[in-house]
Design a protein around this motif. Structure first.
Motif, PDB file in Angstrom:
ATOM      1  N   ALA A   1       5.014   4.230   6.350  1.00 46.64           N
ATOM      2  CA  ALA A   1       5.460   5.547   5.688  1.00 46.64           C
ATOM      3  C   ALA A   1       6.162   6.593   6.438  1.00 46.64           C
ATOM      4  O   ALA A   1       7.184   7.074   6.080  1.00 46.64           O
TER       5      ALA A   1
ATOM      6  N   GLN B   1       0.809  -1.219   0.024  1.00 44.39           N
ATOM      7  CA  GLN B   1      -0.066  -0.038   0.033  1.00 44.39           C
ATOM      8  C   GLN B   1       0.699   1.170  -0.032  1.00 44.39           C
ATOM      9  O   GLN B   1       0.501   2.213  -0.618  1.00 44.39           O
ATOM     10  N   TRP B   2       2.021   1.298   0.630  1.00 48.04           N
ATOM     11  CA  TRP B   2       2.860   2.487   0.735  1.00 48.04           C
ATOM     12  C   TRP B   2       3.775   2.526  -0.326  1.00 48.04           C
ATOM     13  O   TRP B   2       4.091   3.592  -0.742  1.00 48.04           O
TER      14      TRP B   2
ATOM     15  N   PRO C   1      -0.933   1.905   6.236  1.00 49.72           N
ATOM     16  CA  PRO C   1       0.721   1.833   6.022  1.00 49.72           C
ATOM     17  C   PRO C   1       0.940   3.204   6.614  1.00 49.72           C
ATOM     18  O   PRO C   1       2.078   3.341   6.448  1.00 49.72           O
TER      19      PRO C   1
END
Length: 334
Positions: free
Chosen positions: A319, A14-15, A315
């Motif tokens: 991050a 996702q990141w 996430p």
């Protein structure tokens, strides 16, 4: 990659910042599964790397995966949301390979996704967590492990721990003059990486009210206070011991209404230091290992087995850990 049965692979997916910015140390099939859970328009292409030089040839939305030695062949069969020996073995293999790449300067820093300590133990690893494994692997052959400390940080508060993954009874026994002084030295040296050459270091007491002059315990008089005095004689701006029920509130930096009195707090044991940071929000918390010869950060949460595979894992902390790693790498080169 972290534990394959937890949320590590999917928060990485996702990141993911782009093909040339980072490399995943892990299992391509596990990462492909995590990518497949994402919306089709956001899915990076998983590419197995033969060499790290191959990163330069990746498209901007590709995910380069570096396969470490020692990955179980049947890792994808390890059930999501469960403790599994294979996942612990894979997580340790990924860490060891990441350390090797950092020691040979092939990567600038390491961001570790969450692993599960029980899975690590099932895999036969003698280390209770990331910090201890990184400490052992980061030492030159034949030399004792360098002293390291765990720091948990967000935009409002930084805390460094004297003791970490031991029982509370053992933690109290491990609060010694040497361990407190070493923590203050490591904290002082490391602060230069985030731009503070003379950080204001608050030192939490061990006992209620920092012992109240010995009424509630004398560790502050016998151990912590003398260690602070020794640190100050070395030019370290250490203040305390301060009552642990107020020190974190005083150090919290949330301007303009609440500028912090201190830049970082040294806490005596795991929960004393981590609860205040985590209370301020898991989404921005970052775990940093201070004292290693390379940069290492991680999210401040665990494997979240209950969320694995649901698409609901956030996430944001990963991050934040990546941003912190880049900043610390830049600090090392200033």
């Amino acid at each position: 990659m972290g534990d394959a049965c937890g949320i590590g692979p999917e928060i990485i997916a996702q990141w993911w910042p782009g093909g040339r910015e980072a490399v995943v140390i892990g299992c391509p099939r596990v990462m492909a599964r995590a990518v497949a859970w994402m919306p089709a328009e956001r899915r990076p292409q998983v590419r197995v790397l033969a060499t790290l030089n191959d990163l330069s040839a990746l498209a901007t939305d590709d995910m380069g995966v570096w396969v470490p030695p020692g990955l179980p062949d049947d890792l994808l069969d390890a059930p999501l949301g469960r403790v599994d020996e294979r996942a612990g073995r894979a997580a340790a293999a990924c860490i060891r390979e990441a350390v090797r790449l950092a020691q040979t300067s092939e990567v600038a820093g390491i961001v570790t996704a969450p692993l599960h300590k029980e899975a690590l133990a099932l895999a036969g690893e003698p280390y209770p967590g990331h910090t201890e494994l990184l400490q052992a692997e980061g030492s030159p052959p034949g030399q004792p492990p360098a002293p390291v400390r765990m720091m948990l940080a967000n935009d409002q508060l930084k805390t460094v721990l004297v003791t970490i993954h031991v029982s509370l009874r053992q933690a109290i026994e491990q609060v010694t003059f040497d361990s407190v002084l070493e923590t203050l030295r490591i904290t002082h040296r490391s602060a230069a990486l985030w731009g503070q050459s003379q950080p204001r270091i608050a030192v939490a007491g061990l006992n209620p009210h920092a012992g109240e002059g010995g009424l509630f315990g004398d560790e502050e008089l016998r151990i912590i206070g003398p260690a602070i005095a020794a640190a100050r004689s070395e030019g370290i701006n250490a203040i305390g011991p301060i009552a642990p029920d107020t020190v974190f509130m005083r150090a919290r930096h949330a301007p303009p209404e609440h500028p912090g009195e201190f830049d970082v707090v040294v806490a005596m044991y795991h929960d004393q230091g981590l609860i205040p940071v985590k209370y301020l929000g898991l989404d921005q918390g970052v775990n940093v290992t201070l004292g290693l010869p390379f940069v290492r950060t991680s999210p401040d949460h665990g494997t979240a087995f209950d969320l694995a595979g649901t698409g609901r894992a956030d996430p944001a902390s990963l991050a934040a850990a990546a941003r912190m790693a880049r900043a610390l790498v830049a600090g090392r080169h200033r």
